[in-house]
Design a protein around this motif. Structure first.
Motif, mmCIF file in Angstrom:
data_model
loop_
_atom_site.group_PDB
_atom_site.id
_atom_site.type_symbol
_atom_site.label_atom_id
_atom_site.label_comp_id
_atom_site.label_asym_id
_atom_site.label_seq_id
_atom_site.Cartn_x
_atom_site.Cartn_y
_atom_site.Cartn_z
ATOM 1 N N ARG A 89 -1.105 -0.181 -1.297
ATOM 2 C CA ARG A 89 -0.184 -1.086 -1.981
ATOM 3 C C ARG A 89 1.107 -1.165 -1.180
ATOM 4 O O ARG A 89 1.582 -0.160 -0.673
ATOM 5 C CB ARG A 89 0.087 -0.588 -3.389
ATOM 6 C CG ARG A 89 -1.206 -0.503 -4.209
ATOM 7 C CD ARG A 89 -0.949 0.007 -5.575
ATOM 8 N NE ARG A 89 -0.401 -1.107 -6.360
ATOM 9 C CZ ARG A 89 0.118 -0.944 -7.562
ATOM 10 N NH1 ARG A 89 0.189 0.226 -8.108
ATOM 11 N NH2 ARG A 89 0.586 -1.998 -8.206
ATOM 12 N N ALA A 97 8.994 -1.315 -5.573
ATOM 13 C CA ALA A 97 8.366 -0.782 -6.786
ATOM 14 C C ALA A 97 8.097 -1.854 -7.840
ATOM 15 O O ALA A 97 7.092 -1.805 -8.546
ATOM 16 C CB ALA A 97 9.234 0.314 -7.379
ATOM 17 N N ARG A 110 5.018 -4.718 -6.361
ATOM 18 C CA ARG A 110 3.915 -4.188 -5.548
ATOM 19 C C ARG A 110 2.744 -5.155 -5.532
ATOM 20 O O ARG A 110 2.447 -5.813 -6.512
ATOM 21 C CB ARG A 110 3.440 -2.860 -6.084
ATOM 22 C CG ARG A 110 4.389 -1.769 -5.763
ATOM 23 C CD ARG A 110 3.704 -0.445 -5.846
ATOM 24 N NE ARG A 110 4.737 0.546 -5.608
ATOM 25 C CZ ARG A 110 4.773 1.289 -4.537
ATOM 26 N NH1 ARG A 110 3.822 1.213 -3.662
ATOM 27 N NH2 ARG A 110 5.747 2.131 -4.356
#
Length: 60
Positions: A30, A34, A37
């Motif tokens: 990934r 944050a 993603r």
């Protein structure tokens, strides 16, 4: 006459259900920050956290 018994067999340990006895699993790579993603088409191997890489099912 003395009869002898064969020694008792040890129970066979079961394979881990998550990694199927290999000890490793594949994870999708990934990328991105944050909050945004996204999955790529790449895979990487990782240690199985259920059996810690032994390949044997955990006991209760």
């Amino acid at each position: 006459m003395v009869t002898r018994r064969s020694p008792a067999r040890k129970p066979v340990a079961k394979r881990c259900p998550d990694c199927k006895g290999v000890g490793e699993i594949t994870e999708t790579v990934r990328v991105g920050p944050a909050r945004k993603r996204r999955d790529t088409g790449d895979q990487q191997t990782a240690l199985c956290l259920t059996c810690f890489g032994s390949g044997l099912a955990p006991t209760d």
